[in-house]
Scaffold this active site. Structure first.
Site, PDB file in Angstrom:
ATOM      1  N   HIS A 122       2.253  14.163  -2.016  1.00  0.00           N
ATOM      2  CA  HIS A 122       2.672  15.496  -1.576  1.00  0.00           C
ATOM      3  C   HIS A 122       3.329  16.231  -2.751  1.00  0.00           C
ATOM      4  O   HIS A 122       4.548  16.395  -2.805  1.00  0.00           O
ATOM      5  CB  HIS A 122       3.664  15.391  -0.418  1.00  0.00           C
ATOM      6  CG  HIS A 122       3.051  14.969   0.874  1.00  0.00           C
ATOM      7  ND1 HIS A 122       2.785  13.655   1.181  1.00  0.00           N
ATOM      8  CD2 HIS A 122       2.654  15.695   1.950  1.00  0.00           C
ATOM      9  CE1 HIS A 122       2.263  13.586   2.404  1.00  0.00           C
ATOM     10  NE2 HIS A 122       2.154  14.805   2.897  1.00  0.00           N
ATOM     11  N   GLU A 195       0.467   8.991  -0.103  1.00  0.00           N
ATOM     12  CA  GLU A 195       1.608   8.168  -0.509  1.00  0.00           C
ATOM     13  C   GLU A 195       2.543   7.858   0.652  1.00  0.00           C
ATOM     14  O   GLU A 195       3.559   7.185   0.466  1.00  0.00           O
ATOM     15  CB  GLU A 195       2.391   8.829  -1.665  1.00  0.00           C
ATOM     16  CG  GLU A 195       3.580   9.694  -1.276  1.00  0.00           C
ATOM     17  CD  GLU A 195       3.188  11.103  -0.860  1.00  0.00           C
ATOM     18  OE1 GLU A 195       3.997  12.008  -1.099  1.00  0.00           O
ATOM     19  OE2 GLU A 195       2.085  11.306  -0.287  1.00  0.00           O
TER      20      GLU A 195
END
Length: 314
Positions: A122, A195
């Protein structure tokens, strides 16, 4: 639909309806003002962001962490202002708004016809990077989105991303993996934000020296389809242009069980993400708990879960 869900949906609708009509300098100023206000209020998202930065920059002083969290909130709101305005951007504005290094890993992989998985954390604005791929490279791709509440908000995000040339599959429901595998076997492109594990059954990895879990999907897709697995990191600098890097491919190990191969590949993905995040921590928008040690309920912070309402970027 609850009253809170109706308000949330209305606010996002207002963003896409109003912010995209603002002159760009006005949108930039608005985003920065909202970011600074949120940072000063020090809500749980800002506190979590600062806590996460403390792991990324372990020698940072409290003053440095405060600077990072303020810059992080400004970067996060820049993402939102850009995303609200992206549907109104011309092809020329999209193409000039992003510059990436080592894109040859992607273009050569696609030219080989083997399929490519791009995996990103992100960071900065992956929607802009995706729009650049569909516009500049003229390459459609498939991605996955978390189902949000209310359902109308999820529908807004799907329509927004499909308008940018993406095929969007729901994260839940159990059919996304098979569809992604078919796209890759046909030589297509798949892009996944990867992630943070949303399934609670991801692969345990070391990330900045501590344990967390990351999704197994990117590694499994590469193993099962023969697709190229490429980490990507993104960041902003002082210019209006977003920057990015396509990292070298993560190879499938020649030996080991499927689980062992997946573990090795996911750790390599985590290491690539960590390299980009360490270089540009303020552009990593992780306002939720990530590390396993933080997922244990704490009496002083029991309400800080990992749901999208706490600031998750869909």
């Amino acid at each position: 639909m609850s009253a809170q869900e109706r308000v949330t949906d209305a606010l996002y609708g207002l963003g896409w309806g109003v912010v995209k009509k603002l002159p760009e300098p006005a949108a930039v100023r608005l985003g920065r003002s909202i970011a600074d206000l949120a940072w000063k209020q020090r809500g749980k998202g800002v506190r979590r962001l600062e806590s996460n930065y403390a792991r990324v920059v372990p020698d940072a002083t409290p003053e440095r962490l405060a600077e990072l969290s303020r810059a992080g909130m400004r970067s996060y709101l820049r993402y939102w202002m850009e995303s609200f305005r992206l549907p109104a951007w011309s092809a020329e504005r999209i193409e000039s708004g992003f510059d990436a290094t080592d894109v040859h890993y992607l273009t050569e992989g696609l030219a080989a016809g083997k399929g490519v998985v791009l995996a990103l954390p992100h960071m900065a604005n992956w929607d802009l990077a995706g729009a650049w791929v569909t516009t500049k490279l003229r390459t459609p791709f498939t991605t996955v989105a978390e189902r949000l509440k209310p359902e109308t908000l999820y529908d807004r995000f799907v329509a927004y991303r499909e308008g940018l040339g993406m095929e969007v599959l729901p994260h839940s429901g159990g059919t996304a993996f098979g569809t992604l595998a078919r796209r890759l076997r046909d030589g297509g492109l798949v892009c996944l934000v990867a992630e943070r594990d949303l399934s609670a059954s991801g692969v345990e990895v070391k990330f900045f020296g501590e344990a967390t879990r990351m999704p197994a999907g990117p590694a499994l897709l590469a193993q099962q389809t023969g697709a190229l697995l490429l980490p990507v990191t993104l960041w902003y600098d002082d210019s209006p242009i977003m920057r990015g890097r396509v990292h070298p491919p993560i190879d499938v190990p020649e030996t080991g069980t499927r689980a062992e191969k997946t573990s090795v590949m996911t750790q390599a993905l985590a290491d690539a993400f960590a390299t980009g995040i360490a270089d540009h921590p303020e552009d990593w928008h992780m306002l939720q708990r990530l590390w396993l040690a933080d997922l244990e309920p704490r009496p002083s912070d029991s309400s800080d879960g990992s749901k999208s309402a706490d600031g998750e970027r869909p």
